[in-house]
Design an enzyme around this catalytic site. Structure first.
Site, mmCIF file in Angstrom:
data_model
loop_
_atom_site.group_PDB
_atom_site.id
_atom_site.type_symbol
_atom_site.label_atom_id
_atom_site.label_comp_id
_atom_site.label_asym_id
_atom_site.label_seq_id
_atom_site.Cartn_x
_atom_site.Cartn_y
_atom_site.Cartn_z
ATOM 1 N N TRP A 149 0.840 -1.207 0.000
ATOM 2 C CA TRP A 149 0.000 0.000 0.000
ATOM 3 C C TRP A 149 0.869 1.248 0.000
ATOM 4 O O TRP A 149 0.576 2.221 -0.692
ATOM 5 C CB TRP A 149 -0.969 -0.009 1.181
ATOM 6 C CG TRP A 149 -1.923 -1.157 1.118
ATOM 7 C CD1 TRP A 149 -2.037 -2.183 2.013
ATOM 8 C CD2 TRP A 149 -2.885 -1.431 0.075
ATOM 9 N NE1 TRP A 149 -3.016 -3.059 1.595
ATOM 10 C CE2 TRP A 149 -3.538 -2.628 0.423
ATOM 11 C CE3 TRP A 149 -3.245 -0.780 -1.109
ATOM 12 C CZ2 TRP A 149 -4.541 -3.191 -0.367
ATOM 13 C CZ3 TRP A 149 -4.243 -1.336 -1.903
ATOM 14 C CH2 TRP A 149 -4.878 -2.529 -1.520
ATOM 15 N N ASP A 200 -1.616 6.620 6.047
ATOM 16 C CA ASP A 200 -2.663 5.672 5.688
ATOM 17 C C ASP A 200 -2.897 4.804 6.925
ATOM 18 O O ASP A 200 -2.001 4.066 7.342
ATOM 19 C CB ASP A 200 -2.168 4.833 4.500
ATOM 20 C CG ASP A 200 -3.167 3.781 4.046
ATOM 21 O OD1 ASP A 200 -4.179 3.563 4.744
ATOM 22 O OD2 ASP A 200 -2.922 3.169 2.988
ATOM 23 N N LYS A 220 -11.917 -2.128 6.910
ATOM 24 C CA LYS A 220 -11.070 -2.965 7.756
ATOM 25 C C LYS A 220 -11.616 -2.950 9.183
ATOM 26 O O LYS A 220 -11.983 -3.966 9.728
ATOM 27 C CB LYS A 220 -9.615 -2.493 7.757
ATOM 28 C CG LYS A 220 -8.834 -2.389 6.426
ATOM 29 C CD LYS A 220 -9.259 -3.256 5.350
ATOM 30 C CE LYS A 220 -8.508 -3.365 4.054
ATOM 31 N NZ LYS A 220 -7.515 -2.477 3.622
HETATM 32 C C1 LIG Z 1 -7.017 -2.090 2.271
HETATM 33 C C2 LIG Z 1 -6.006 -1.025 2.283
HETATM 34 C C3 LIG Z 1 -5.942 -0.063 1.275
HETATM 35 C C4 LIG Z 1 -6.860 -0.063 0.087
HETATM 36 O O1 LIG Z 1 -8.116 0.337 0.478
HETATM 37 P P1 LIG Z 1 -9.292 0.578 -0.583
HETATM 38 O O2 LIG Z 1 -10.344 1.187 0.288
HETATM 39 O O3 LIG Z 1 -9.639 -0.763 -1.142
HETATM 40 O O4 LIG Z 1 -8.800 1.501 -1.622
HETATM 41 C C5 LIG Z 1 -4.996 0.934 1.379
HETATM 42 N N1 LIG Z 1 -4.151 0.970 2.402
HETATM 43 C C6 LIG Z 1 -4.175 0.050 3.398
HETATM 44 C C7 LIG Z 1 -3.209 0.159 4.534
HETATM 45 C C8 LIG Z 1 -5.102 -0.972 3.369
HETATM 46 O O5 LIG Z 1 -5.130 -1.881 4.346
#
Ligand SMILES: *Cc1c(COP(=O)(O)O)cnc(C)c1O
Length: 359
Positions: free
Chosen positions: A100, A170, A194
């Site tokens: 990511w 993030d 998540k």
């Molecule tokens: C799942 C995830 C993403 C992607 O998320 P989307 O909502 O599918 O775009 C980005 N960063 C992290 C750390 C993730 O766990």
């Protein structure tokens, strides 16, 4: 019968939340309609979205000089929105700790110069690299990290000191898992699916001074400007109404359990049960060692691909689902977000012990 779902996302949700949503599915309060059917401009829905925002502010202790925005497009769209909204000197710093973080770095490169400060790619992202401050650019528009690495199972336990450069994180897979000092960040963003609710929305917490006006000849699309969301309480257009309602229910649940310090205690307990077992097992081992192990995503292996597959299959038959590692690395991964009860982890460990004894 409900299973124990170890999916990395969309992920397990608290049963109480699903029951509450079920009880309100046909008729929300005295409105005579489902939240799904409600006008986003109605008084009832206005209370839901502002209630959700207030709960995020309360549970996460968000300072007053930050906006809480609800934006579609997932965390992945933030990989582009962050540079589009912060670009000034057209450069930013990135720590590459997994897939990511890499995607955020690559997407930023569409717009600005992205500088790799450090990477843990040499050892399959199984650790958090040391940061050499001489590689930080003092005039960077922002400094980006992925606080918890969902796929590889590491997390930052110390934040880089970026001085006046806004730290952008993030937090998709660790938001609400433990207390976080929001004031240390310029922007925090997380996809809901998540640890916060179903897929469909990203929560973006932005320090107000980073929300800028765009000149009239700007080509940045309206829907990619934080200002558009900040000016209209995330209702410039139709927001993902039902997802936001679900996020609100999850926040009510987190609050009722004692908030983020209680979540931290609950998550540390679960992670310890699993890591302690992995460290003592002769068959299974965790792929991350040391104190940068994630509390949320626990990757592990037997060292034998066939055995891994067999384990995942047998686990599924016993009601422990989604234990396969990310498609890019294989092995196993147990995601143990807030909504995973302690018993889920205890029973998984019991199953792993039996599996080990019987091969
Ligand atoms: C799942 C995830 C993403 C992607 O998320 P989307 O909502 O599918 O775009 C980005 N960063 C992290 C750390 C993730 O766990």
């Amino acid at each position: 019968m409900r299973v124990y779902n170890f999916s990395a996302g969309p992920a397990t949700l608290p049963e109480e939340v699903l029951k509450k949503a079920g009880s309100e599915l046909l008729c929300y309060g005295s409105s005579g309609q489902s939240v799904m059917e409600m006008s986003h401009r109605s008084k009832e829905y206005g209370e839901i979205i502002s209630g959700c925002e207030s709960l995020i502010r309360e549970v996460m202790s968000v300072p007053d000089n930050y906006k809480v925005l609800f934006i579609q497009g997932g965390a992945s769209m933030q990989f582009a929105m962050v540079p589009l909204n912060l670009m000034k000197n057209n450069k930013a710093d990135f720590v590459i700790t997994g897939q990511w973080a890499t995607k955020a770095y690559q997407e930023a490169k569409l717009f600005i110069a992205a500088n790799e400060v450090a990477s843990s790619k040499d050892k399959t992202y199984s650790y958090i690299p040391d940061l050499d401050k001489s590689k930080f650019q003092p005039d960077a528009d922002y400094f980006h990290i992925c606080l918890n690495n969902t796929i590889f199972g590491t997390r930052f336990t110390q934040l880089p000191d970026t001085g006046d450069v806004p730290l952008v994180a993030d937090v998709s897979s660790c938001i609400l898992s433990e207390p976080l000092d929001v004031s240390k960040f310029g922007i925090l963003y997380a996809g809901a699916q998540k640890n916060m609710g179903p897929a469909g929305v990203a929560v973006v917490i932005v320090r107000e001074d980073l929300i800028r006006d765009f000149p009239s000849d700007s080509k940045v699309p309206t829907m990619l400007r934080y200002k558009t969301y900040a000016d209209d309480n995330s209702m410039y257009n139709t927001p993902p109404t039902y997802t936001i309602y679900m996020v609100k229910l999850v926040l009510e649940w987190v609050k009722s359990k004692g908030g983020l310090s209680a979540m931290k205690e609950h998550n540390e307990k679960k992670a310890k049960i699993l890591y302690d077992f992995l460290d003592s097992s002769k068959l299974f081992s965790a792929t991350v060692v040391g104190n940068e192990r994630s509390l949320m995503n626990v990757p592990f292996v037997t060292g034998n691909d066939e055995l891994d597959k067999n384990f995942i299959k047998q686990a599924k038959e016993k009601g422990f689902i989604n234990l396969g590692g990310h498609r890019s690395i294989g092995g196993m991964r147990a995601s143990i977000y807030n909504a995973m009860p302690i018993e889920g982890v205890e029973k998984l460990v019991e199953f792993m012990k039996n599996f080990e004894a019987n091969i």
